[in-house]
Design a protein around this motif. Structure first.
Motif, PDB file in Angstrom:
ATOM      1  N   VAL A 195       0.773  -1.072   0.045  1.00 26.23           N
ATOM      2  CA  VAL A 195      -0.170  -0.085   0.196  1.00 26.23           C
ATOM      3  C   VAL A 195       0.995   1.258   0.048  1.00 26.23           C
ATOM      4  CG1 VAL A 195      -1.766   1.130   1.204  1.00 26.23           C
ATOM      5  CG2 VAL A 195      -1.712  -1.248   1.339  1.00 26.23           C
ATOM      6  N   PRO A 196       0.979   2.051  -1.045  1.00 27.34           N
ATOM      7  CA  PRO A 196       1.933   2.944  -1.069  1.00 27.34           C
ATOM      8  C   PRO A 196       1.551   4.210  -0.225  1.00 27.34           C
ATOM      9  CG  PRO A 196       0.362   3.012  -3.149  1.00 27.34           C
ATOM     10  CD  PRO A 196       0.097   1.820  -2.315  1.00 27.34           C
ATOM     11  N   ILE A 197       0.671   4.339   0.423  1.00 26.57           N
ATOM     12  CA  ILE A 197       0.514   5.502   1.132  1.00 26.57           C
ATOM     13  C   ILE A 197       0.696   5.315   2.809  1.00 26.57           C
ATOM     14  CG2 ILE A 197      -1.491   6.667  -0.466  1.00 26.57           C
ATOM     15  CD1 ILE A 197      -3.556   5.478   1.831  1.00 26.57           C
ATOM     16  N   VAL A 198       0.907   4.008   2.964  1.00 26.44           N
ATOM     17  CA  VAL A 198       1.275   3.733   4.444  1.00 26.44           C
ATOM     18  C   VAL A 198       2.575   4.061   4.693  1.00 26.44           C
ATOM     19  CG1 VAL A 198       1.558   1.929   5.909  1.00 26.44           C
ATOM     20  CG2 VAL A 198      -0.323   1.875   4.647  1.00 26.44           C
ATOM     21  N   THR A 199       2.795   4.848   5.737  1.00 31.31           N
ATOM     22  CA  THR A 199       4.199   5.249   6.178  1.00 31.31           C
ATOM     23  C   THR A 199       4.852   4.310   6.957  1.00 31.31           C
ATOM     24  OG1 THR A 199       3.358   6.121   8.572  1.00 31.31           O
ATOM     25  CG2 THR A 199       3.218   7.601   6.624  1.00 31.31           C
ATOM     26  N   ASP A 200       6.233   4.392   7.272  1.00 32.76           N
ATOM     27  CA  ASP A 200       6.847   3.343   7.870  1.00 32.76           C
ATOM     28  C   ASP A 200       6.549   3.375   9.582  1.00 32.76           C
ATOM     29  OD1 ASP A 200       8.328   2.635   5.675  1.00 32.76           O
ATOM     30  OD2 ASP A 200      10.222   4.207   6.381  1.00 32.76           O
ATOM     31  N   GLU A 201       6.046   4.430   9.896  1.00 33.39           N
ATOM     32  CA  GLU A 201       5.591   4.375  11.304  1.00 33.39           C
ATOM     33  C   GLU A 201       4.467   3.507  11.600  1.00 33.39           C
ATOM     34  OE1 GLU A 201       4.323   7.397  14.835  1.00 33.39           O
ATOM     35  OE2 GLU A 201       5.066   8.360  12.746  1.00 33.39           O
ATOM     36  N   LEU A 217      -7.244   2.812   8.241  1.00 37.85           N
ATOM     37  CA  LEU A 217      -6.316   3.895   8.610  1.00 37.85           C
ATOM     38  C   LEU A 217      -7.204   5.151   8.947  1.00 37.85           C
ATOM     39  CD1 LEU A 217      -3.547   4.284   5.839  1.00 37.85           C
ATOM     40  CD2 LEU A 217      -3.365   3.564   8.094  1.00 37.85           C
ATOM     41  N   THR A 218      -6.895   5.730   9.960  1.00 41.83           N
ATOM     42  CA  THR A 218      -7.826   6.789  10.690  1.00 41.83           C
ATOM     43  C   THR A 218      -6.840   8.096  11.193  1.00 41.83           C
ATOM     44  OG1 THR A 218      -7.731   6.337  13.164  1.00 41.83           O
ATOM     45  CG2 THR A 218      -9.222   4.967  11.889  1.00 41.83           C
ATOM     46  N   GLY A 249      -1.918   9.815  -4.023  1.00 42.29           N
ATOM     47  CA  GLY A 249      -1.291  10.236  -2.490  1.00 42.29           C
ATOM     48  C   GLY A 249      -2.536  10.191  -1.561  1.00 42.29           C
ATOM     49  N   ARG A 250      -2.080  10.494  -0.326  1.00 44.20           N
ATOM     50  CA  ARG A 250      -2.937  10.593   0.889  1.00 44.20           C
ATOM     51  C   ARG A 250      -4.195  11.669   0.597  1.00 44.20           C
ATOM     52  NH1 ARG A 250      -0.295   7.583   5.920  1.00 44.20           N
ATOM     53  NH2 ARG A 250      -2.320   8.483   6.837  1.00 44.20           N
TER      54      ARG A 250
END
Length: 216
Positions: A20-26, A61-62, A211-212
């Motif tokens: 999922v390209p919009i998920v951050t490493d955190e 994601l919220t 993008g997000r």
């Protein structure tokens, strides 16, 4: 949702992509931690059942970060159909190691390619729909490089023809070196498969590619 632009009734899924390209490493680390805690809990009170198998976490994601919607003790479609094609480690070896209680013997190796799945559904899904529509072009689609077609709701009629037998009929998966390439190949494969009433979303992955900000 059933239709482009996230319109129409909710469904079991009209498409999916991995990673999922919009998920951050955190966020990924957050979800990984949650799954590790959940998996470890199956070995403690009150379970004591030494669970060995699949534990699937469905996240949303919220604004406050990832939230768990559900846990499943099985593989689910179409999500799994964009994950397993990217798994380079033999799945049987993974399953045997888990079943025999030696997970440390396995190191998962993943393909760097992107995977996109587009669901071909029967007209009317997720409401009422007709069955028995002849399906053409599956072999041509699977002959395309990096394309796999998973059967979700199909059968054979008395003449041996492949026909529709459910709401979600086929899950068309394509691998690509980039997200855009995988999306393009998936839709090219969808174009060569035909049956009366074929229904699909033409925008799977479009928001993620943008993008997000596309969700705001």
């Amino acid at each position: 949702r059933a239709f482009d632009g996230d319109r129409g009734p909710n469904t079991g899924g009209m498409g999916v992509y991995s990673p999922v390209p919009i998920v951050t490493d955190e966020e990924l680390a957050n979800m990984t931690h949650t799954m590790r805690v959940a998996a470890a809990a199956t070995a403690r009170e009150p379970f004591k059942n030494d669970y060995r198998g699949v534990l699937y976490g469905g996240f949303m994601l919220t604004p406050e970060g990832p939230k768990v919607l559900e846990y499943n003790a099985r593989f689910g479609d179409p999500e799994t159909q964009v994950v397993l094609p990217r798994l380079k480690t033999d799945l049987v070896d993974v399953m045997m190691a888990v079943a025999e209680g030696r997970p440390d013997d396995i190191e998962l190796e993943w393909d760097d390619q992107w995977a996109v799945c587009v669901v071909l559904a029967s007209a009317g899904y997720p409401g009422k729909y007709e069955k028995g529509k002849v399906i053409l072009g599956v072999e041509d689609a699977e002959a395309m490089d990096g394309v796999t077609v998973f059967h979700a709701g199909t059968a054979r009629n008395a003449d041996g023809e492949l026909v529709t037998a459910g709401g979600r009929v086929l899950n068309v998966v394509a691998l690509g070196k980039t997200f855009d390439e995988a999306r393009e190949k998936a839709y090219e494969a969808c174009d060569v498969i035909n049956f009366e009433g074929k229904q699909l979303r033409s925008d799977i992955g479009a928001k993620a590619a943008a993008g997000r900000g596309a969700w705001e």
